[in-house]
Design an enzyme around this catalytic site. Structure first.
Site, PDB file in Angstrom:
ATOM      1  N   HIS A  91       0.735  -1.112   0.055  1.00  0.00           N
ATOM      2  CA  HIS A  91      -0.051  -0.049  -0.056  1.00  0.00           C
ATOM      3  C   HIS A  91       1.042   1.404  -0.024  1.00  0.00           C
ATOM      4  O   HIS A  91       1.522   1.675   1.024  1.00  0.00           O
ATOM      5  CB  HIS A  91      -1.070  -0.087   1.265  1.00  0.00           C
ATOM      6  CG  HIS A  91      -2.022  -0.999   0.909  1.00  0.00           C
ATOM      7  ND1 HIS A  91      -3.036  -0.721   0.064  1.00  0.00           N
ATOM      8  CD2 HIS A  91      -1.921  -2.393   1.445  1.00  0.00           C
ATOM      9  CE1 HIS A  91      -4.166  -2.009   0.294  1.00  0.00           C
ATOM     10  NE2 HIS A  91      -3.160  -2.945   0.835  1.00  0.00           N
ATOM     11  N   LEU A  92       0.934   1.920  -1.079  1.00  0.00           N
ATOM     12  CA  LEU A  92       1.766   2.985  -1.455  1.00  0.00           C
ATOM     13  C   LEU A  92       1.430   4.312  -0.366  1.00  0.00           C
ATOM     14  O   LEU A  92       2.217   5.067  -0.275  1.00  0.00           O
ATOM     15  CB  LEU A  92       1.835   3.108  -2.784  1.00  0.00           C
ATOM     16  CG  LEU A  92       3.105   3.780  -3.334  1.00  0.00           C
ATOM     17  CD1 LEU A  92       4.226   2.768  -3.214  1.00  0.00           C
ATOM     18  CD2 LEU A  92       2.845   3.897  -5.080  1.00  0.00           C
ATOM     19  N   ASP A 100       1.370  -7.234   2.111  1.00  0.00           N
ATOM     20  CA  ASP A 100       0.065  -6.497   2.480  1.00  0.00           C
ATOM     21  C   ASP A 100       0.669  -5.113   3.446  1.00  0.00           C
ATOM     22  O   ASP A 100      -0.088  -4.970   4.476  1.00  0.00           O
ATOM     23  CB  ASP A 100      -1.042  -7.161   3.247  1.00  0.00           C
ATOM     24  CG  ASP A 100      -2.225  -6.212   3.095  1.00  0.00           C
ATOM     25  OD1 ASP A 100      -2.338  -5.175   2.511  1.00  0.00           O
ATOM     26  OD2 ASP A 100      -2.973  -6.991   3.836  1.00  0.00           O
ATOM     27  N   HIS A 116      -9.391  -9.008  -3.346  1.00  0.00           N
ATOM     28  CA  HIS A 116      -9.535  -9.019  -1.955  1.00  0.00           C
ATOM     29  C   HIS A 116     -10.730  -9.605  -1.627  1.00  0.00           C
ATOM     30  O   HIS A 116     -11.859  -9.058  -1.729  1.00  0.00           O
ATOM     31  CB  HIS A 116      -9.156  -7.738  -1.513  1.00  0.00           C
ATOM     32  CG  HIS A 116      -9.729  -7.268  -0.191  1.00  0.00           C
ATOM     33  ND1 HIS A 116      -9.063  -6.524   0.839  1.00  0.00           N
ATOM     34  CD2 HIS A 116     -10.937  -7.356   0.561  1.00  0.00           C
ATOM     35  CE1 HIS A 116      -9.571  -6.511   2.106  1.00  0.00           C
ATOM     36  NE2 HIS A 116     -10.839  -6.960   1.781  1.00  0.00           N
ATOM     37  N   HIS A 152      -4.123 -12.112   0.048  1.00  0.00           N
ATOM     38  CA  HIS A 152      -3.994 -12.498   1.647  1.00  0.00           C
ATOM     39  C   HIS A 152      -4.876 -13.498   2.175  1.00  0.00           C
ATOM     40  O   HIS A 152      -5.780 -12.924   2.920  1.00  0.00           O
ATOM     41  CB  HIS A 152      -3.993 -10.913   2.249  1.00  0.00           C
ATOM     42  CG  HIS A 152      -5.230  -9.914   1.839  1.00  0.00           C
ATOM     43  ND1 HIS A 152      -6.490 -10.467   1.701  1.00  0.00           N
ATOM     44  CD2 HIS A 152      -5.039  -8.440   1.634  1.00  0.00           C
ATOM     45  CE1 HIS A 152      -6.904  -9.197   1.426  1.00  0.00           C
ATOM     46  NE2 HIS A 152      -6.157  -8.210   1.506  1.00  0.00           N
ATOM     47  N   ASN A 156      -5.615   1.756  -3.766  1.00  0.00           N
ATOM     48  CA  ASN A 156      -6.441   2.292  -3.001  1.00  0.00           C
ATOM     49  C   ASN A 156      -5.956   3.700  -2.456  1.00  0.00           C
ATOM     50  O   ASN A 156      -5.902   3.939  -1.281  1.00  0.00           O
ATOM     51  CB  ASN A 156      -6.927   1.436  -1.878  1.00  0.00           C
ATOM     52  CG  ASN A 156      -5.808   0.823  -0.796  1.00  0.00           C
ATOM     53  OD1 ASN A 156      -4.720   1.009  -1.072  1.00  0.00           O
ATOM     54  ND2 ASN A 156      -6.276   0.451   0.282  1.00  0.00           N
ATOM     55  N   ASP A 162      -8.500  -4.010  -4.299  1.00  0.00           N
ATOM     56  CA  ASP A 162      -8.112  -4.189  -2.997  1.00  0.00           C
ATOM     57  C   ASP A 162      -8.310  -3.500  -1.609  1.00  0.00           C
ATOM     58  O   ASP A 162      -7.994  -2.144  -2.163  1.00  0.00           O
ATOM     59  CB  ASP A 162      -6.604  -4.391  -2.695  1.00  0.00           C
ATOM     60  CG  ASP A 162      -6.029  -5.026  -1.611  1.00  0.00           C
ATOM     61  OD1 ASP A 162      -6.385  -6.038  -1.039  1.00  0.00           O
ATOM     62  OD2 ASP A 162      -5.202  -4.113  -0.881  1.00  0.00           O
ATOM     63  N   HIS A 175      -0.045   3.245   8.492  1.00  0.00           N
ATOM     64  CA  HIS A 175      -0.856   4.505   9.250  1.00  0.00           C
ATOM     65  C   HIS A 175      -0.032   5.329   9.933  1.00  0.00           C
ATOM     66  O   HIS A 175       0.937   4.901  10.606  1.00  0.00           O
ATOM     67  CB  HIS A 175      -1.943   3.624   9.815  1.00  0.00           C
ATOM     68  CG  HIS A 175      -2.952   2.806   9.041  1.00  0.00           C
ATOM     69  ND1 HIS A 175      -3.662   3.430   8.140  1.00  0.00           N
ATOM     70  CD2 HIS A 175      -3.110   1.511   8.966  1.00  0.00           C
ATOM     71  CE1 HIS A 175      -4.489   2.313   7.591  1.00  0.00           C
ATOM     72  NE2 HIS A 175      -3.982   1.275   7.995  1.00  0.00           N
TER      73      HIS A 175
HETATM   74  C1  NCD Z   1      -5.276  -2.438   3.800  1.00  0.00           C
HETATM   75  C2  NCD Z   1      -4.975  -0.697   3.665  1.00  0.00           C
HETATM   76  O1  NCD Z   1      -4.910  -0.205   4.981  1.00  0.00           O
HETATM   77  O2  NCD Z   1      -5.265  -0.252   2.891  1.00  0.00           O
HETATM   78  N1  NCD Z   1      -5.387  -2.749   5.303  1.00  0.00           N
HETATM   79  C3  NCD Z   1      -5.141  -4.365   5.648  1.00  0.00           C
HETATM   80  O3  NCD Z   1      -5.524  -4.108   6.762  1.00  0.00           O
HETATM   81  N2  NCD Z   1      -4.769  -4.975   4.889  1.00  0.00           N
HETATM   82  C4  NCD Z   1      -6.369  -2.646   2.925  1.00  0.00           C
HETATM   83  C5  NCD Z   1      -6.291  -4.105   2.600  1.00  0.00           C
HETATM   84  O4  NCD Z   1      -5.273  -4.690   2.031  1.00  0.00           O
HETATM   85  O5  NCD Z   1      -7.290  -4.977   2.735  1.00  0.00           O
HETATM   86 ZN    ZN Z   2      -6.933  -6.138   0.999  1.00  0.00          ZN
END
Ligand code: NCD
Ligand code: ZN
Length: 420
Positions: free
Chosen positions: A58-59, A301, A175, A228, A90, A148, A305
């Protein structure tokens, strides 16, 4: 540029460790001493391994740079031994068009640390309603498509999206989550969620969609990748479908191999992730599949945050674990140290396998190949803390813990990209 000589290391060549010197000359690997001066790295006790590829990062760029930016994510990647990452779309706005794919490719390259292979969304805005601009995204360099973070609940739209993606030669990742079933759940549904008095996410939220996806893939005869996978039942369904000749593949994450829902008893929001950490029986089943070489890939994954978000109470904090900095070390501790699976048996799942899934060139330690590798010391110990991880997301359950096994150097195209 000087040549580089790496001496006294064990090098993974063709699936086996060999004690040999490795040289980098003109950005390529050679096993015989090149002419001219060499910078020497003494790698006594360390391993030289093919560089890693993450199929699920997640970039957060563009739009959520307070969680992660292109500087920090590329630092975290090479610190973790990765020279290639696949970015999830996303973002804010979601990467559903060619301009954003272009942006990610161009801006990501600025730091010259690792390559970013972007995924675009399957549907516009990941809303699950209208199809995204797949043909134009493919032209701009997208490797695959996924919504995703969410799952397309409408079966017709999923089928149309798959057909459209397939015509453009895009890899399709799902997903698997039934959002009506997972509803407001925050961890695995079971004894632990009961104990904590928090709403649970039952395994069927995942398996019901895996079953649907298998049927869609069978009906359309189009390959599909489930990312995942967290449950034993979900993996069993996929393995059975594969036996039936259905073109379905799947990956698992390091955290689902290392942790269980019992870890949530601490109320530490760094264990809050989607899909949720499951039972020990799920975890050990997935590890067993790795032993049997039945899993297609491991994706981190990586979901960084900000501190203030993870400081909310467990039911209000966002889902996600920051993973790139520590994924390889955690896998080494879990699979090799704890479960005695030799490294050479599973490293392909995070290096050659994802490259192959996406139709990209493999990266092996072979004479004449581009020098994409990293040097890992299995005995060195380091402490995971806010300073030693480079991702902006400090949300890892390993925070404050010591971990054995350290990435010492990462080379990308012959250039040392870590340490900085
Ligand atoms: C991901 C996110 O924060 O973008 N969070 C996660 O817990 N995996 C979203 C995702 O990959 O489902
Ligand atoms: Zn996901």
């Amino acid at each position: 540029m000087n040549n580089v000589e790496i001496k006294n290391a064990k090098v993974l060549i063709g699936g086996k460790f060999e004690k040999t010197a490795v040289y980098i000359s003109d950005g390529r690997i050679t096993f015989s001493k090149p002419k001219g001066k060499s910078d020497i790295i003494d790698a006594t006790g360390a391993l030289v391994l093919p560089s890693l590829f993450d199929i699920h990062t997640h970039l957060r760029c563009p739009g959520q740079e307070y969680k992660e930016d292109l500087d920090s994510v590329t630092k975290a990647a090479v610190h973790g031994g990765y020279t290639d990452i696949s970015s999830m779309p996303n973002t804010s706005p979601p990467a559903d068009n060619e301009a954003l794919i272009n942006y990610i490719k161009l801006e990501g390259a600025v730091f010259k640390r690792c390559r970013i292979h972007p995924f675009g969304t399957l549907t516009l805005g990941s809303k699950g309603e209208r199809l995204s601009r797949m043909g134009l995204m493919k032209k701009a360099g997208a490797v695959g498509v996924t919504d995703d973070g969410k799952c397309i609940s409408n079966g017709t739209i999923m089928m149309r999206a798959m057909e459209y993606a397939d015509t453009h030669g895009l890899f399709i990742m799902d997903h698997a989550e039934d959002h009506d079933i997972s509803a407001n759940g925050v961890l695995n549904e079971g004894v632990v969620s009961e104990k904590l008095g928090l709403p649970g996410i039952p395994e069927i939220a995942e398996t019901i969609v895996i079953k649907r996806d298998i049927e869609i893939s069978r009906y359309l005869n189009i390959p599909m990748h489930i990312t995942h996978v967290s449950t034993k039942r979900g993996a069993e369904l996929i393995l059975a479908a594969k036996k039936d000749g259905i073109k379905i593949t799947f990956d698992v994450t390091p955290h689902h191999l290392a942790f269980t829902d019992e870890d949530c008893l601490s109320f530490d929001t760094n264990f809050k992730v989607n899909p949720p950490l499951r039972l020990d029986s799920d975890r050990t089943f997935l590890i067993d599949l790795i032993k049997k070489e039945l899993i297609d890939a491991i994706g981190t994954d990586h979901a960084p945050h900000a501190d203030f978000e993870k400081e909310y109470p467990f039911d209000r904090a966002p889902f996600g674990i920051s993973s790139l900095d520590t994924a390889f070390c955690l896998l080494y501790a879990t699979l090799t140290v704890e479960n005695k699976i030799p490294l050479e048996k599973w490293i392909g799942l995070i290096s050659s396998a994802p490259r192959k899934l996406l139709g990209l060139r493999p990266s092996e330690l072979e004479e004449g190949q581009r020098a994409n590798f990293f040097i890992f010391h299995p005995k060195n110990e380091w402490k995971v803390d806010r300073k030693t991880i480079y991702s902006k997301g400090k949300n890892t359950p390993l925070q404050g813990k010591k971990i054995k096994g350290e990435v010492l150097y990462t080379f990308n195209n012959g250039k040392m990209v870590y340490p900085f």
